[in-house]
Design an enzyme around this catalytic site. Sequence first.
Site, mmCIF file in Angstrom:
data_model
loop_
_atom_site.group_PDB
_atom_site.id
_atom_site.type_symbol
_atom_site.label_atom_id
_atom_site.label_comp_id
_atom_site.label_asym_id
_atom_site.label_seq_id
_atom_site.Cartn_x
_atom_site.Cartn_y
_atom_site.Cartn_z
ATOM 1 N N GLU A 122 -28.973 -39.324 -2.901
ATOM 2 C CA GLU A 122 -28.897 -39.738 -4.313
ATOM 3 C C GLU A 122 -28.202 -38.646 -5.109
ATOM 4 O O GLU A 122 -28.239 -37.490 -4.711
ATOM 5 C CB GLU A 122 -30.310 -39.809 -4.919
ATOM 6 C CG GLU A 122 -31.162 -40.908 -4.460
ATOM 7 C CD GLU A 122 -32.621 -40.658 -4.872
ATOM 8 O OE1 GLU A 122 -32.895 -39.866 -5.791
ATOM 9 O OE2 GLU A 122 -33.478 -41.279 -4.230
ATOM 10 N N LYS B 139 -27.883 -35.738 -7.647
ATOM 11 C CA LYS B 139 -28.819 -34.799 -8.271
ATOM 12 C C LYS B 139 -28.395 -34.679 -9.729
ATOM 13 O O LYS B 139 -27.342 -34.110 -10.033
ATOM 14 C CB LYS B 139 -28.774 -33.443 -7.571
ATOM 15 C CG LYS B 139 -29.782 -32.472 -8.138
ATOM 16 C CD LYS B 139 -29.869 -31.231 -7.275
ATOM 17 C CE LYS B 139 -30.988 -30.296 -7.691
ATOM 18 N NZ LYS B 139 -31.056 -29.978 -9.091
ATOM 19 N N ASP C 285 -28.222 -33.466 -13.453
ATOM 20 C CA ASP C 285 -28.432 -32.151 -14.041
ATOM 21 C C ASP C 285 -29.096 -32.296 -15.404
ATOM 22 O O ASP C 285 -28.440 -32.333 -16.438
ATOM 23 C CB ASP C 285 -27.091 -31.418 -14.166
ATOM 24 C CG ASP C 285 -27.305 -29.934 -14.322
ATOM 25 O OD1 ASP C 285 -28.446 -29.476 -14.143
ATOM 26 O OD2 ASP C 285 -26.326 -29.232 -14.625
ATOM 27 N N TYR D 241 -36.608 -41.642 -10.237
ATOM 28 C CA TYR D 241 -36.297 -41.643 -8.811
ATOM 29 C C TYR D 241 -37.506 -41.434 -7.907
ATOM 30 O O TYR D 241 -37.363 -41.305 -6.706
ATOM 31 C CB TYR D 241 -35.236 -40.591 -8.472
ATOM 32 C CG TYR D 241 -35.496 -39.239 -9.121
ATOM 33 C CD1 TYR D 241 -36.609 -38.485 -8.775
ATOM 34 C CD2 TYR D 241 -34.625 -38.729 -10.073
ATOM 35 C CE1 TYR D 241 -36.857 -37.266 -9.365
ATOM 36 C CE2 TYR D 241 -34.866 -37.505 -10.679
ATOM 37 C CZ TYR D 241 -35.980 -36.784 -10.327
ATOM 38 O OH TYR D 241 -36.229 -35.583 -10.924
ATOM 39 N N LYS E 215 -26.075 -28.544 -3.054
ATOM 40 C CA LYS E 215 -25.453 -28.224 -4.343
ATOM 41 C C LYS E 215 -23.942 -28.116 -4.199
ATOM 42 O O LYS E 215 -23.450 -27.413 -3.307
ATOM 43 C CB LYS E 215 -25.984 -26.882 -4.869
ATOM 44 C CG LYS E 215 -27.482 -26.879 -5.114
ATOM 45 C CD LYS E 215 -27.830 -27.429 -6.466
ATOM 46 C CE LYS E 215 -27.652 -26.368 -7.495
ATOM 47 N NZ LYS E 215 -28.695 -26.177 -8.425
ATOM 48 N N CYS F 245 -9.133 0.434 -32.245
ATOM 49 C CA CYS F 245 -8.938 -0.971 -32.587
ATOM 50 C C CYS F 245 -7.461 -1.320 -32.400
ATOM 51 O O CYS F 245 -6.593 -0.621 -32.928
ATOM 52 C CB CYS F 245 -9.367 -1.182 -34.027
ATOM 53 S SG CYS F 245 -8.919 -2.799 -34.639
ATOM 54 N N CYS G 138 -5.950 -1.921 -36.184
ATOM 55 C CA CYS G 138 -5.791 -0.916 -37.237
ATOM 56 C C CYS G 138 -5.863 0.502 -36.688
ATOM 57 O O CYS G 138 -5.702 1.465 -37.432
ATOM 58 C CB CYS G 138 -6.853 -1.115 -38.317
ATOM 59 S SG CYS G 138 -8.519 -0.747 -37.751
ATOM 60 N N CYS H 208 -14.808 -2.157 -33.875
ATOM 61 C CA CYS H 208 -13.913 -1.442 -34.775
ATOM 62 C C CYS H 208 -14.749 -1.058 -35.992
ATOM 63 O O CYS H 208 -15.412 -1.908 -36.586
ATOM 64 C CB CYS H 208 -12.765 -2.358 -35.179
ATOM 65 S SG CYS H 208 -11.918 -1.814 -36.662
ATOM 66 N N CYS I 94 -10.363 -3.360 -41.743
ATOM 67 C CA CYS I 94 -9.421 -3.712 -40.680
ATOM 68 C C CYS I 94 -8.873 -5.115 -40.948
ATOM 69 O O CYS I 94 -9.645 -6.056 -41.187
ATOM 70 C CB CYS I 94 -10.161 -3.682 -39.343
ATOM 71 S SG CYS I 94 -9.261 -4.451 -37.998
HETATM 72 S S1 IVH Z 1 -36.569 -35.436 -6.176
HETATM 73 C C1 IVH Z 1 -40.497 -33.543 -4.813
HETATM 74 N N1 IVH Z 1 -34.310 -36.556 -6.910
HETATM 75 O O1 IVH Z 1 -33.820 -31.428 -9.235
HETATM 76 C C2 IVH Z 1 -39.077 -33.873 -5.054
HETATM 77 N N2 IVH Z 1 -34.962 -34.526 -7.946
HETATM 78 O O2 IVH Z 1 -33.956 -28.768 -8.120
HETATM 79 C C3 IVH Z 1 -38.765 -33.917 -6.459
HETATM 80 N N3 IVH Z 1 -33.430 -33.746 -9.685
HETATM 81 O O3 IVH Z 1 -37.152 -30.742 -10.153
HETATM 82 C C4 IVH Z 1 -37.409 -34.066 -6.844
HETATM 83 N N4 IVH Z 1 -32.001 -35.411 -9.539
HETATM 84 O O4 IVH Z 1 -35.684 -32.130 -11.734
HETATM 85 C C5 IVH Z 1 -35.162 -35.518 -7.074
HETATM 86 N N5 IVH Z 1 -32.362 -37.661 -7.519
HETATM 87 C C6 IVH Z 1 -33.205 -36.650 -7.678
HETATM 88 C C7 IVH Z 1 -32.968 -35.631 -8.622
HETATM 89 C C8 IVH Z 1 -33.879 -34.572 -8.720
HETATM 90 C C9 IVH Z 1 -32.302 -34.288 -10.168
HETATM 91 C C10 IVH Z 1 -34.019 -32.473 -10.156
HETATM 92 C C11 IVH Z 1 -35.515 -32.490 -10.387
HETATM 93 C C12 IVH Z 1 -36.076 -31.395 -9.539
HETATM 94 C C13 IVH Z 1 -34.877 -30.520 -9.392
HETATM 95 C C14 IVH Z 1 -35.020 -29.625 -8.194
#
Ligand code: IVH
Length: 669
Positions: free
Chosen positions: A113, A115, A117, A224, A314, A408, A411, A426, A431
């Site tokens: 899935e 991740k 941010d 999720y 990551k 600077c 000046c 400066c 200036c």
């Molecule tokens: S599962 C026990 N799924 O990433 C497992 N986390 O670095 C819990 N996050 O604290 C997390 N997208 O805030 C899961 N598709 C996703 C996610 C996700 C973002 C975040 C979440 C977690 C952090 C860990």
Amino acid sequence: MKEEEKERYFALVEEVRCHDHAYYVLANPTITDADYDRLYRELVDLEVAYPELCTPSSPSQRVGGQAVSEFPDHCHAVPMMSLDNTYSFEELDEFLVRVGKLLPDESLDWTVEPKIDGLAVSLRYEDGVLAVGVTRGDGVSGDDITSNLKTIRTIPLKLRGESLKVVEVRGEVFMSKMGFTKLNEKRRAEGEEPFANPRNAAAGSLKMLDSQAVAERPLGVFLYGLGEVSTEAPVPDTQVGVLDWLDQLGFPTPERIWTGRTHDDLVVSINELDADRHGLDYETDGAVIKLNSLALREQCGATAKAPRWAIAYKYAAEQAETVLKAITVQVGRTGALTPVAELEPISIAGSTVSRATLHNEEEIQRKDVRIGDTVVIEKAGEIIPAVVRVIQEKRPKGSKAYTLPKGCPECGTAADKAKGDVVWRCANPDCPAQIRGRLEHFCARGAMDIEGGGEVLVRQLVERGLVDNVGELYKLTVEEVASLDRMAEKSAQNFIEGLEASKERDLWRLVFGLGILHVGAGVAKSLCRRFTDMDQLMDATENQLVAIDDVGEVIAKSLHHWFGDSQNRKLIEVLRKSGLNFQSALYQEPSKAGPLSGKSLVLTGTLPNLKREEAVAKIEAAGGKVVGSVSKKTDYLVAGKDAGSKLAKAEKLSIEVIDEAHLIRLCDK
Ligand code: IVH
């Protein structure tokens, strides 16, 4: 109330809820906006006529309630864990081998899935109704930010489905990329500091104590996972099933999910997501790989911090190599000397980069950056490009370590560095670069918002000796401005009109525009909420200043020092004579003095005589403040009949619990 009206009301609630789901979650509206507005209006009218009908899960109850002074703690029924990270496919393989050893007899299914941010949250529904929404916090307990989360339109206030006793769902709140760009534009226009990236913007928004303000922030959420679940309905036993179930309950879920069995399957999915993710309207910083079967997850267990059955892959921030042609030094309005890397232009993360900040001298020394070096530049999402490191092998022969010139560049005055500071400045307030910086800052959109007062015009005004402080701007004539290079009569006229219009600006813009060290727009606004006019502010003592929200000792000293300087006092008088507005429109009367002043109260249950609004009015008239939830800072809990969890919480925290009669005695003291 007539039976038909009651029936009509409940039908309307269902109908509006369905349209909300179609519009916000499915992005597929089922009626026109005008028809929706009519239904919504009818619903609200019925609630106004019969307030007893309205429950916290009504579609009308997303925004409301008072600002709070802090968020109460809430303990998670099931801890919220974090994830271990990997940065390479080898590490991913090691993870798969590790799990394989824990479950030697199983053939394993995986999901991949995005991740997201953002910030992890947990939403707890009791009998299908949103009961509490909490941040991750330390994983064991977090902040109860229910009223803020309710403002997110994609979060259902009531679930679709029957017999749902307890359903706790886990997910990520984020700010869309588009929403982030718009929000930052607005912040710049209003003189607020823009957010560095969508994640910070989302975090900052959820931390706000006033949910009305949160409602204006473009926040979204994806769910999720599950926490505590207790229901008679069948609960899914795989991740794919969980996401399906979450969909059915009415939640937004990640748009894409992949399944796979082998390392190679997962690599394909991770790469596919990487190729697509820049096109998504939310930031993703990786892929999350999870074991599909919930039963097998149980067998794997967890370490103290993270489950053994999942891992985050990551993505690296985008990097590129280029040649650093020169290091220039910029002089800011406070005299700060900032080294800037001038680069061979290079395309990275969707934009062309030709300059990157080197921050300060220490940073250059730490990375040993030299002119002529080939350097690695990094840009992640909305973040400003930075020089990450030097490629030593490509360093030209005979290069020399770089030292920041201690004079600077503008000046020639010797630069100063305060003890404990890393920034050289400066030391000459006259200036030309500092003068230009102060004038540009004063005219900027976020400050006095004077049209035409940009870099080009300001440079000429200073070079011609027409202006050397902001007070002199208001003495300029159209002829003087029109005499500058490439300045048409019409533009000169516009600039002078812009200056004229700026005289009416609210006081906070002027206070911010003066460029006092450490006084940003936010601080300027806080000051103007507390002081009626410039004179009160100028004469404030350090103690009075420190008492204001957002103003610490450093800021108070800086303000006191600035207003104590005779040159600055003269400048203020010039601005006064020029007719600038010195009155604050933001000023708020401090809460009234009274027997409850400074006290924070929470109301719970039904009081024998006073309606809730009457109790609130009484408390406020006595100088007290009513907040939504119990915390350590609560002074009294006023409890009536059927008081629930707030009473238990108050007792746990040893907060004084009083009844209506006691409240009336306190107010009438
Ligand atoms: S599962 C026990 N799924 O990433 C497992 N986390 O670095 C819990 N996050 O604290 C997390 N997208 O805030 C899961 N598709 C996703 C996610 C996700 C973002 C975040 C979440 C977690 C952090 C860990």
